[in-house]
Each structure stands twice: as C-alpha cells, then as structure tokens.
Design a protein around this motif. Structure first.
Motif, PDB file in Angstrom:
ATOM      1  N   ASP A  28       0.839  -1.194   0.000  1.00 28.28           N
ATOM      2  CA  ASP A  28       0.000   0.000   0.000  1.00 28.28           C
ATOM      3  C   ASP A  28       0.876   1.246   0.000  1.00 28.28           C
ATOM      4  OD1 ASP A  28      -2.326   1.489   0.077  1.00 28.28           O
ATOM      5  OD2 ASP A  28      -3.023   0.702   1.997  1.00 28.28           O
ATOM      6  N   GLU A  29       0.266   2.362  -0.346  1.00 33.04           N
ATOM      7  CA  GLU A  29       1.018   3.614  -0.454  1.00 33.04           C
ATOM      8  C   GLU A  29       1.522   4.126   0.879  1.00 33.04           C
ATOM      9  OE1 GLU A  29      -1.515   7.044  -1.626  1.00 33.04           O
ATOM     10  OE2 GLU A  29      -3.133   5.595  -1.395  1.00 33.04           O
ATOM     11  N   ASN A  30       1.026   3.588   1.998  1.00 35.34           N
ATOM     12  CA  ASN A  30       1.466   4.053   3.306  1.00 35.34           C
ATOM     13  C   ASN A  30       2.734   3.355   3.801  1.00 35.34           C
ATOM     14  OD1 ASN A  30       0.426   1.547   4.076  1.00 35.34           O
ATOM     15  ND2 ASN A  30      -1.445   2.416   4.909  1.00 35.34           N
ATOM     16  N   LEU A  31       3.337   2.554   2.945  1.00 37.70           N
ATOM     17  CA  LEU A  31       4.610   1.913   3.273  1.00 37.70           C
ATOM     18  C   LEU A  31       5.729   2.567   2.470  1.00 37.70           C
ATOM     19  CD1 LEU A  31       3.364  -1.767   3.291  1.00 37.70           C
ATOM     20  CD2 LEU A  31       4.120  -0.445   5.270  1.00 37.70           C
ATOM     21  N   VAL A  41       4.953  -5.451  -5.852  1.00 43.92           N
ATOM     22  CA  VAL A  41       4.723  -4.156  -6.495  1.00 43.92           C
ATOM     23  C   VAL A  41       4.075  -3.261  -5.449  1.00 43.92           C
ATOM     24  CG1 VAL A  41       4.465  -5.112  -8.821  1.00 43.92           C
ATOM     25  CG2 VAL A  41       2.454  -4.840  -7.379  1.00 43.92           C
ATOM     26  N   ASN A  42       4.068  -1.962  -5.710  1.00 41.38           N
ATOM     27  CA  ASN A  42       3.307  -1.094  -4.809  1.00 41.38           C
ATOM     28  C   ASN A  42       2.252  -0.332  -5.599  1.00 41.38           C
ATOM     29  OD1 ASN A  42       4.585   1.177  -5.905  1.00 41.38           O
ATOM     30  ND2 ASN A  42       5.942   1.464  -4.160  1.00 41.38           N
ATOM     31  N   VAL A  43       1.284   0.179  -4.866  1.00 43.33           N
ATOM     32  CA  VAL A  43       0.159   0.832  -5.536  1.00 43.33           C
ATOM     33  C   VAL A  43       0.590   2.087  -6.275  1.00 43.33           C
ATOM     34  CG1 VAL A  43      -1.567  -0.135  -3.970  1.00 43.33           C
ATOM     35  CG2 VAL A  43      -0.570   2.086  -3.457  1.00 43.33           C
ATOM     36  N   LEU A  62      -2.181   3.651  -8.540  1.00 48.16           N
ATOM     37  CA  LEU A  62      -3.347   3.400  -7.702  1.00 48.16           C
ATOM     38  C   LEU A  62      -3.314   4.212  -6.404  1.00 48.16           C
ATOM     39  CD1 LEU A  62      -3.620  -0.476  -8.112  1.00 48.16           C
ATOM     40  CD2 LEU A  62      -5.192   1.250  -9.025  1.00 48.16           C
ATOM     41  N   ALA A  63      -2.366   5.132  -6.287  1.00 48.30           N
ATOM     42  CA  ALA A  63      -2.299   5.979  -5.096  1.00 48.30           C
ATOM     43  C   ALA A  63      -3.602   6.753  -4.971  1.00 48.30           C
ATOM     44  CB  ALA A  63      -1.110   6.926  -5.186  1.00 48.30           C
ATOM     45  N   GLY A  64      -4.162   6.753  -3.784  1.00 50.49           N
ATOM     46  CA  GLY A  64      -5.415   7.458  -3.557  1.00 50.49           C
ATOM     47  C   GLY A  64      -6.652   6.649  -3.913  1.00 50.49           C
ATOM     48  N   ALA A  65      -6.460   5.435  -4.403  1.00 51.99           N
ATOM     49  CA  ALA A  65      -7.609   4.589  -4.767  1.00 51.99           C
ATOM     50  C   ALA A  65      -8.370   4.167  -3.513  1.00 51.99           C
ATOM     51  CB  ALA A  65      -7.126   3.350  -5.527  1.00 51.99           C
ATOM     52  N   VAL A 115      -0.126  -5.708   1.631  1.00 48.81           N
ATOM     53  CA  VAL A 115       0.696  -5.326   2.779  1.00 48.81           C
ATOM     54  C   VAL A 115       0.429  -3.845   3.031  1.00 48.81           C
ATOM     55  CG1 VAL A 115       3.018  -5.275   3.745  1.00 48.81           C
ATOM     56  CG2 VAL A 115       2.442  -6.997   2.018  1.00 48.81           C
ATOM     57  N   THR A 116      -0.003  -3.508   4.256  1.00 48.69           N
ATOM     58  CA  THR A 116      -0.471  -2.153   4.529  1.00 48.69           C
ATOM     59  C   THR A 116      -0.291  -1.780   5.995  1.00 48.69           C
ATOM     60  OG1 THR A 116      -2.384  -0.673   4.293  1.00 48.69           O
ATOM     61  CG2 THR A 116      -2.843  -2.950   4.945  1.00 48.69           C
TER      62      THR A 116
END
Length: 120
Positions: A8-11, A27-29, A34-37, A54-55
């Motif tokens: 997830d974008e928070n990592l 991969v990451n968002v 996909l950031a903000g999805a 993973v988040t």
C-alpha cells in the motif's frame, strides 16, 4: 506458485526494495498509479492479481474481508511508530517467516514484538 505481494502507499519505498531483494514478486500501488484509490479498488486489484496486500491501514483488519473478496491474504503493520526505520526493522523480522509460511488465507497483524495470525 510463489506468493505475490502488493504494498500500500502508506509503506516506504524501502519496504518494496526489501521484498524484491528477498526475491518476492512485489509491487506497490504507487507504481501502478493506484495511489489514492479506494479500499474497495485496492482489494479488487489485489484479488484480480492474486496478491497479498501489505499495509498499515487498519481498515483492512476486518477478518471477513477474506471471505467477501478475492484477495488471498492481508498483512497489516500495527506499529507504535510508522517511521520508515520502524517499518523496515519490523519487515526484516517478518521476511524470514514469509519465506517459510504462506500468507494466503490469513490476516497477519504485525507489531514490533509479535505477529498475530488469523486464519480464515
């Protein structure tokens, strides 16, 4: 088949690099635009790609998500500090477990000193 992961974008980016350094398909968002999805969108994409999420987002800790979606598993970091250093230090403890055990069918809650595993 080897498990695949979506961060997830928070990592931090360093978390993605650590997964890849340890030969995980990750991969990451952000790199997939996909950031903000929405959470629903992330769950759908993870299900379609058969990737464990993973988040640090506690919204994903609902045990019923695995039964209601196609997502194979969820790993949630629940840390006192969400700093880059704290995440990487904890991930370095988690990686050996992921090499030996599947995250599929599980929600794993990872803290600094403990990993709780809820199997569905």
């Amino acid at each position: 088949m080897k498990e695949k992961f979506k961060l997830d974008e928070n990592l931090p980016e360093a978390a993605l690099a650590l997964f890849r350094k340890n030969n995980f398909d990750a991969v990451n968002v952000t790199e997939e635009q996909l950031a903000g999805a929405t959470d629903e969108c992330i769950l759908t994409v993870c299900g379609n790609e058969n990737r464990v999420l993973v988040t640090q987002d506690l919204d994903f800790s609902d045990i019923t998500l695995l039964g209601r979606t196609e997502i194979p598993g969820i790993i949630i970091f629940r840390l006192k500090s969400q700093s880059r250093e704290a995440v990487i230090e904890t991930l370095e403890k988690l990686i050996p477990l992921l090499k030996e055990n599947s995250a599929t069918g599980k929600i794993m809650i990872v803290s600094e000193n403990r990993i709780r595993i809820r199997e569905v």
